[in-house]
Design a protein around this motif. Sequence first.
Motif, PDB file in Angstrom:
ATOM      1  N   ALA A  92     -30.210  56.652  57.057  1.00 45.60           N
ATOM      2  CA  ALA A  92     -30.773  55.716  55.611  1.00 45.60           C
ATOM      3  C   ALA A  92     -32.353  55.609  56.328  1.00 45.60           C
ATOM      4  O   ALA A  92     -33.065  55.557  55.300  1.00 45.60           O
ATOM      5  N   TRP A  93     -32.664  55.743  57.068  1.00 45.94           N
ATOM      6  CA  TRP A  93     -33.945  55.678  57.659  1.00 45.94           C
ATOM      7  C   TRP A  93     -34.922  57.283  57.458  1.00 45.94           C
ATOM      8  O   TRP A  93     -36.168  56.531  57.608  1.00 45.94           O
ATOM      9  N   GLY A  94     -33.686  58.335  57.085  1.00 51.76           N
ATOM     10  CA  GLY A  94     -35.169  59.169  57.334  1.00 51.76           C
ATOM     11  C   GLY A  94     -35.590  60.094  58.037  1.00 51.76           C
ATOM     12  O   GLY A  94     -36.009  60.561  58.308  1.00 51.76           O
ATOM     13  N   ASP A  95     -34.443  59.672  59.659  1.00 53.26           N
ATOM     14  CA  ASP A  95     -35.392  60.290  60.893  1.00 53.26           C
ATOM     15  C   ASP A  95     -33.929  60.442  61.630  1.00 53.26           C
ATOM     16  O   ASP A  95     -33.852  60.053  62.472  1.00 53.26           O
ATOM     17  N   SER A  96     -34.104  62.072  61.648  1.00 55.81           N
ATOM     18  CA  SER A  96     -32.638  61.848  62.187  1.00 55.81           C
ATOM     19  C   SER A  96     -33.084  62.484  64.178  1.00 55.81           C
ATOM     20  O   SER A  96     -32.127  62.766  64.467  1.00 55.81           O
ATOM     21  N   GLU A  97     -33.759  62.162  64.522  1.00 56.55           N
ATOM     22  CA  GLU A  97     -34.446  61.762  65.647  1.00 56.55           C
ATOM     23  C   GLU A  97     -34.005  60.204  66.067  1.00 56.55           C
ATOM     24  O   GLU A  97     -34.856  59.716  67.249  1.00 56.55           O
ATOM     25  N   MET A  98     -34.550  59.213  65.057  1.00 55.51           N
ATOM     26  CA  MET A  98     -33.657  57.793  65.197  1.00 55.51           C
ATOM     27  C   MET A  98     -32.612  57.722  66.202  1.00 55.51           C
ATOM     28  O   MET A  98     -31.563  57.632  66.090  1.00 55.51           O
ATOM     29  N   HIS A  99     -33.358  56.584  67.318  1.00 58.94           N
ATOM     30  CA  HIS A  99     -31.990  56.343  68.301  1.00 58.94           C
ATOM     31  C   HIS A  99     -33.261  55.453  69.078  1.00 58.94           C
ATOM     32  O   HIS A  99     -33.725  54.534  68.553  1.00 58.94           O
ATOM     33  N   MET A 100     -31.447  54.614  69.749  1.00 60.00           N
ATOM     34  CA  MET A 100     -32.191  53.171  70.226  1.00 60.00           C
ATOM     35  C   MET A 100     -31.734  52.470  71.689  1.00 60.00           C
ATOM     36  O   MET A 100     -31.194  53.987  72.265  1.00 60.00           O
ATOM     37  N   ALA A 101     -32.371  52.015  72.073  1.00 59.79           N
ATOM     38  CA  ALA A 101     -32.771  51.515  73.536  1.00 59.79           C
ATOM     39  C   ALA A 101     -32.440  50.069  73.984  1.00 59.79           C
ATOM     40  O   ALA A 101     -33.037  49.232  73.083  1.00 59.79           O
ATOM     41  N   LEU A 102     -31.554  49.527  74.797  1.00 62.40           N
ATOM     42  CA  LEU A 102     -32.209  48.713  74.807  1.00 62.40           C
ATOM     43  C   LEU A 102     -33.207  47.761  76.310  1.00 62.40           C
ATOM     44  O   LEU A 102     -33.023  48.323  77.029  1.00 62.40           O
ATOM     45  N   GLY A 103     -33.956  47.063  75.217  1.00 60.98           N
ATOM     46  CA  GLY A 103     -34.989  46.800  76.303  1.00 60.98           C
ATOM     47  C   GLY A 103     -34.932  45.248  76.857  1.00 60.98           C
ATOM     48  O   GLY A 103     -33.976  44.443  76.659  1.00 60.98           O
ATOM     49  N   ALA A 104     -36.290  44.528  76.306  1.00 62.48           N
ATOM     50  CA  ALA A 104     -35.938  43.511  77.989  1.00 62.48           C
ATOM     51  C   ALA A 104     -35.608  42.260  76.969  1.00 62.48           C
ATOM     52  O   ALA A 104     -35.694  41.262  76.786  1.00 62.48           O
ATOM     53  N   LYS A 105     -36.298  42.430  75.963  1.00 65.11           N
ATOM     54  CA  LYS A 105     -36.300  42.094  74.545  1.00 65.11           C
ATOM     55  C   LYS A 105     -34.953  42.311  73.141  1.00 65.11           C
ATOM     56  O   LYS A 105     -34.956  41.014  72.009  1.00 65.11           O
TER      57      LYS A 105
END
Length: 141
Positions: A92-105
């Motif tokens: 959906a975002w057109g980014d095959s390397e998009m990932h997520m991380a749990l940060g302080a916020k």
Amino acid sequence: MTVIFSLFRVLTQSWIWDKMPHTLSRRAVACGGWRWLRGMLRQDDYRYIGSGVWARWSDVHSLTTALHAPGQLPDLTDSSTRGCLLALVREAWGDSEMHMALGAKGWVWLTGESRVYDVVIPINAGETEAEALVAALEAAP
């Protein structure tokens, strides 16, 4: 042994479903980028195997198949389903390397170049990975 396993499963699923409201699954299905992918699990324990066919393995030697039933919701506690949801977010975002991380916020979405997508941070720290994935799919352009 089967009875003990079944009881354990009922108890843990009850606890999990208390933590994961069905509304989150409904939000996911309502997204424009949503579709069932091979490997996703429905809340009734049928897994999508492709071409509109679902299967459930009740034990080692038993396989039950079913056709798509409208209104079924994904089991967002299932790791395969969350992995497929990540694939839908990337598409959906057109980014095959998009990932997520749990940060302080809270959950932060990054690209391969570590650029933060500020628009996809409506998630507070302590919320679930599934909620972050659904929010990202909802916020997709």
